[in-house]
Design a protein around this motif. Structure first.
Motif, short mmCIF file in Angstrom:
data_model
loop_
_atom_site.label_atom_id
_atom_site.label_comp_id
_atom_site.label_asym_id
_atom_site.label_seq_id
_atom_site.Cartn_x
_atom_site.Cartn_y
_atom_site.Cartn_z
N THR A 111 26.07 54.60 45.80
CA THR A 111 26.39 54.24 47.03
C THR A 111 26.58 55.70 48.17
OG1 THR A 111 28.70 54.10 46.41
CG2 THR A 111 27.43 51.82 45.94
N GLY A 112 26.52 56.55 47.10
CA GLY A 112 27.10 57.75 48.38
C GLY A 112 25.96 57.71 49.45
N PRO A 113 24.45 57.23 49.65
CA PRO A 113 24.21 57.70 50.86
C PRO A 113 24.69 56.91 52.14
CG PRO A 113 22.40 58.14 48.74
CD PRO A 113 23.72 57.47 48.37
N GLN A 114 25.72 55.59 51.53
CA GLN A 114 25.77 54.99 52.54
C GLN A 114 27.25 55.62 53.21
OE1 GLN A 114 26.04 50.99 51.12
NE2 GLN A 114 25.23 51.14 49.67
N VAL A 115 27.45 56.94 52.78
CA VAL A 115 29.32 57.75 53.36
C VAL A 115 28.32 57.98 54.78
CG1 VAL A 115 30.36 59.32 53.02
CG2 VAL A 115 29.14 57.78 51.31
N THR A 116 27.19 58.91 54.85
CA THR A 116 27.17 59.61 56.15
C THR A 116 27.35 58.41 57.40
OG1 THR A 116 25.38 60.71 55.08
CG2 THR A 116 24.99 60.60 57.58
N LYS A 117 26.63 57.61 57.32
CA LYS A 117 26.78 56.25 58.05
C LYS A 117 28.44 55.92 58.86
CE LYS A 117 23.98 55.21 60.81
NZ LYS A 117 23.72 55.30 62.96
N LEU A 118 28.91 55.59 57.29
CA LEU A 118 30.55 55.14 57.32
C LEU A 118 30.87 56.31 57.95
CD1 LEU A 118 31.07 53.50 54.08
CD2 LEU A 118 31.51 52.18 56.26
N LEU A 119 30.56 57.44 57.58
CA LEU A 119 32.65 58.70 58.95
C LEU A 119 30.88 59.29 60.01
CD1 LEU A 119 31.81 61.60 55.96
CD2 LEU A 119 33.30 60.20 56.60
N GLU A 120 30.06 58.17 60.31
CA GLU A 120 29.80 58.99 61.67
C GLU A 120 30.53 57.48 62.67
OE1 GLU A 120 24.95 58.09 62.28
OE2 GLU A 120 24.60 60.32 61.35
N LEU A 121 30.57 56.21 62.23
CA LEU A 121 31.06 55.73 63.03
C LEU A 121 33.24 56.14 62.73
CD1 LEU A 121 29.15 52.14 61.08
CD2 LEU A 121 28.72 53.53 64.01
N GLY A 122 33.23 57.02 61.98
CA GLY A 122 34.35 57.07 62.73
C GLY A 122 35.54 56.58 61.25
#
Length: 621
Positions: A111-122
């Motif tokens: 699930t690592g690739p899904q982290v980028t968007k979550l961190l971008e959104l805050g």
């Protein structure tokens, strides 16, 4: 109140053996360690629809979102239905904007690739994986992580590292325990390590604190005992059409009504075992000042109200099951039902005091639901099925209050710190309110003690009338007035029954009601009015079954007003003999003993050795 969403999704194609255990353990840990600072929303069979509903319902109040199940680089698999990870991330955005979301856990494969968007959104912190993970390791990691943040109150970083160490014991693959994360920055893809879980964040402050929501100090400061509970139960009665409550509801529009008036209305329309415990909680008794403010005693009483209410409902379910067996609608109980009844019967009083009646009720209900053309005597029980999404909060309340009962029961070491009492009282009363919000229908059922039945038959009349001397047990007082039911069909003698009141008044002065028949469910011998044995008694002494002592053939009962007080236990010796002047008492007592032995045979699936009409003479103990 902030919400923690825990969701679990299995697969019919590639089932995960450990996911149900992970679900049960994480939920239990969250419930048992709640100190009034969050609610829990549980999805044991997560689908795209129910996850969308949950994310929408809690909108900006989500504090932690946890997912466990099959997953991929860009999606989560909800029971073989693919859900886009980006869509879930954007649905969490309102909670991010409100500053409430502290952590997202994606406990699935890669699930690592899904982290980028979550961190971008805050999102402040995300736990995800960089590769496929072992099912057992995933369960251990998830359970131990929540244990670390809930029970041990660790920081997110320390809880993560400790959970990783626990998960390492279940796999030969290295989980990267020797490679500590950077204090300042940890972003996906910057330092790949696999197979292992990663803790991703932009700001170290996000992981160097505990991710659980903090207690709302303002809510604690404003807490007034009994206010929420009184309002909730009264409203439930009004909505269910209780006449006294509806009349008082109209009256309050014209004048100010004191809280004790609402409480008295509640106590006057509920069955006595519940009403007497609510009376104590409302501190309506002299000398109960300690219960009028947050205290350990008040917390004990909140749990006691819940326990006696669920016990009462459990007795109703067992009585219905026995009725089905007696009337021949059930020939042979399945193994799981026999074991359930055997376990119930063999409980000691100490075990029964903290017994989880919710599980018993669920077990019996699931069995009755498999039978053709069987209606519940308490028909509203159909509305409390745990699989109904509308009952999720009710189920959570039951689990939480069951934990509080275990933590505060006088017979066990207290598992509550003094500093936690105020917060726990606030949460426990809120949970008890959720619990009673669903039970407004109880006013429809009249708990009744049958004292005696007399046959009226005149030579000039071909009809026979049965004159029942009864006492209604529908308030919190120990003193009850005798009433008379004139029926064409007789009820059971010397027992406590639950009726659906539908008789008309025949003679006001003589307190007589009349009708053809009365629909009822016999709760004896699990509920007994001890004073029904005494011909000169004008009060009822209601007790619940406690335990059977095989060594001296004694049934022990607990008084419903003080169920946890050893001094109020009542013993019924089946070998007792009465004096020559006590024939009326003897007949009633003997009837109860016969029923007790019959229930014992039923619960233990024994073959009765002595028919009821061949009972041997009672002997002096």
């Amino acid at each position: 109140m902030k919400t923690i969403i825990i969701s679990f999704a299995n697969s019919a194609v590639e089932p995960l053996a450990s996911i149900t255990e992970e679900d049960d353990n994480i939920h239990r840990i969250l419930i048992e360690n709640n100190r009034g600072n969050y609610s829990v929303h549980r999805e044991s069979f997560a689908t795209v629809d129910n996850i969308n509903n949950a994310l929408g319902a809690y909108n900006g109040n989500i504090a932690i979102f946890h997912y466990a199940g099959h997953a991929g680089q860009h999606s989560l698999l909800f029971n073989d239905q693919e859900a886009n990870g980006t869509g879930i991330a954007y649905q969490l955005k309102p909670s991010i904007a409100a500053g409430n979301l502290r952590l997202v856990i994606l406990n699935g494969c890669s699930t690592g690739p899904q982290v980028t968007k979550l961190l971008e959104l805050g999102v402040p912190a995300v736990i995800a994986t960089n590769a496929s993970v072992n099912d057992t390791s995933a369960k251990i990691f998830g359970v131990e992580f929540f244990r670390n943040i809930c029970q041990k109150r660790m920081t997110l970083r320390n809880a993560f590292n400790a959970a990783l160490a626990s998960a390492q014991t279940a796999t030969k693959d290295s989980l990267g325990l020797d490679d500590t994360t950077s204090r300042d920055l940890h972003l996906p893809g910057e330092k790949p390590r696999e197979p292992f879980w990663g803790l991703f964040f932009k700001n170290a402050d996000a992981v160097d604190r505990n991710p659980l929501p903090v207690v709302n100090d303002q809510a604690v400061a404003l807490y007034e005992p009994n206010i929420q509970l009184t309002q909730t139960i009264f409203t439930a009665l009004v909505l269910d059409g209780n006449v006294p409550a509806m009349q008082l509801d109209e009256k309050k529009k014209l004048e100010i009504i004191e809280d004790y008036v609402f409480q008295k209305t509640i106590m006057d329309v509920f069955p006595h075992p519940i009403a007497i415990q609510l009376k104590t909680l409302f501190a309506a008794e002299y000398g109960a000042e300690a219960l009028k403010k947050p205290s350990l005693k008040r917390l004990e009483q909140i749990a006691r109200v819940f326990q006696i209410t669920t016990e009462f409902m459990g007795i109703i379910m067992i009585s219905q099951l026995w009725e089905l067996k007696i009337t021949g609608k059930v020939a042979q109980l399945p193994d799981n039902m026999r074991q359930l009844l055997k376990d119930y019967f063999n409980l000691t009083i100490e075990e029964r005091a903290v017994y989880n009646y919710s599980s018993l009720i669920k077990g019996i209900r699931k069995y009755i639901d498999t039978l053709p053309r069987v209606d519940y005597f308490v028909t509203e029980l159909k509305t409390l099925r745990e699989e109904d999404a509308q009952n999720k909060k009710f189920g959570e309340a039951c689990e939480y209050l069951s934990y509080i009962r275990n933590a505060t029961y006088p017979g066990k070491p207290v598992a509550v710190q003094e500093s936690e009492v105020l917060e726990l009282c606030l949460t426990a009363e809120a949970m008890l309110s959720v619990f009673f919000e669903k039970l407004g229908f109880l006013h429809r059922y009249t708990l009744t003690s049958i004292q005696n039945i007399r046959i009226n038959k005149y030579r000039h009349d071909i009809l026979t009338e049965f004159d029942h001397q009864v006492v209604k047990l529908m308030n919190s007082n120990a003193s009850h007035e005798v009433n008379y039911y004139l029926l064409a069909k007789h009820l059971d003698n010397s027992g406590v029954i639950l009726t659906k009141q539908n008789l008309t008044v025949f003679n006001v002065e003589r307190r007589q009601y009349k009708g053809e028949a009365l629909e009822f469910l016999n709760l004896s011998p699990l509920v007994v009015d001890i004073n029904a044995f005494e011909s000169r008694s004008d009060r009822s002494n209601l007790v619940f079954y406690g335990q059977y002592r095989e060594d001296d053939k004694v049934y022990v009962f607990r008084n419903v007003s003080k169920p946890d007080d050893d001094l109020n236990h009542v013993e019924i010796n089946i070998n007792r003999r009465f004096g020559r002047t006590e024939q009326q008492e003897q007949s009633r007592y003997e009837a109860v003993c016969i029923q007790l032995n019959a229930f014992r045979d039923f619960a233990l699936q024994l073959t009765p050795t002595t028919p009821a009409h061949d009972q041997q003479p009672l002997q002096v103990p």
